[in-house]
Design a protein around this motif. Sequence first.
Motif, short mmCIF file in Angstrom:
data_model
loop_
_atom_site.label_atom_id
_atom_site.label_comp_id
_atom_site.label_asym_id
_atom_site.label_seq_id
_atom_site.Cartn_x
_atom_site.Cartn_y
_atom_site.Cartn_z
N PRO A 139 32.09 1.95 8.82
CA PRO A 139 31.55 2.54 7.59
C PRO A 139 30.13 2.10 7.31
O PRO A 139 29.29 2.90 6.88
N ALA A 140 29.84 0.82 7.59
CA ALA A 140 28.49 0.31 7.33
C ALA A 140 27.46 1.03 8.20
O ALA A 140 26.36 1.35 7.73
N GLN B 209 40.81 6.57 9.29
CA GLN B 209 41.74 7.59 9.78
C GLN B 209 40.99 8.73 10.45
O GLN B 209 41.45 9.26 11.46
N THR B 210 39.84 9.09 9.89
CA THR B 210 39.02 10.15 10.49
C THR B 210 38.54 9.74 11.88
O THR B 210 38.58 10.53 12.82
N GLN C 160 30.79 13.17 9.06
CA GLN C 160 31.77 13.49 10.09
C GLN C 160 31.11 13.77 11.44
O GLN C 160 31.64 13.42 12.49
N ARG C 161 29.93 14.35 11.40
CA ARG C 161 29.20 14.62 12.64
C ARG C 161 28.59 13.34 13.22
O ARG C 161 28.49 13.19 14.43
N LEU C 162 28.22 12.44 12.37
CA LEU C 162 27.72 11.15 12.84
C LEU C 162 28.85 10.36 13.51
O LEU C 162 28.64 9.67 14.51
N ILE C 163 30.05 10.47 12.96
CA ILE C 163 31.21 9.84 13.58
C ILE C 163 31.40 10.39 14.99
O ILE C 163 31.59 9.64 15.96
N ALA C 164 31.37 11.71 15.12
CA ALA C 164 31.55 12.34 16.43
C ALA C 164 30.45 11.93 17.40
O ALA C 164 30.70 11.70 18.59
N PHE D 12 34.91 10.35 1.57
CA PHE D 12 36.11 10.62 2.35
C PHE D 12 37.37 10.70 1.50
O PHE D 12 38.35 11.33 1.90
N GLU D 13 37.35 10.10 0.33
CA GLU D 13 38.50 10.19 -0.57
C GLU D 13 38.78 11.63 -0.96
O GLU D 13 39.93 12.02 -1.19
#
Length: 205
Positions: A91-92, A118-119, A77-81, A109-110
């Motif tokens: 995702p890859a 969605q995140t 989640q922090r890498l996404i941010a 994430f499930e």
Amino acid sequence: MRFDPRTGQDQTPASAAPLREACAADLKEAMEADDADRIAALLRAVSDFALIERGVLKPGSRRAQQALRVARLSLAQRLIARHLSKPSLSPAMVADLLGVSVRYLHVLFETTGTSFSQTVTTQRLHESRRLLREKPQRPIADIALACGFGSLATFYRIFSASEGVTPGEYRAAGLQDSIAAEIRLQNSAVAVAGTPPGTSHLTVK
């Protein structure tokens, strides 16, 4: 951590610092938000992580695996941010940064009830709302790109579907709220100080 795709388990810890730090940072945020459910899970993971690093818990044990999943989700989640502004965020990309398979990432994430995509969308919308409120002079097109939306049209479509108004309307409403709040603050200050005879001040209903 070295991840074995054959067993789906982590092997001997290599450099656990990023996972530990992400988990601890999430715990701090959960405590500040008084999120009891997240606090319990994260506190357990942080404690177990310390035991893993000290060799008390074996990485292959069920308890250790659960702690590592929690930590990996926090880091994901922090890498996404961190990479939110990149339209190529996928995702890859995150799976590669984590050192796991794309399938394993989706499994992480499930557990949250919210998919990876969605995140990402939720975080992009959150950041776009913040920028629209805090940067009133910044062009909407720049905000769309800064938040990782591939195009202005895509940003308008997703934002409008989520908020029920266009980005421009959202910004305008925010400015009106700010002005109204400023007027209320001024009126409160006048009321506390006392209004001199023969003077008046603005009021907001």
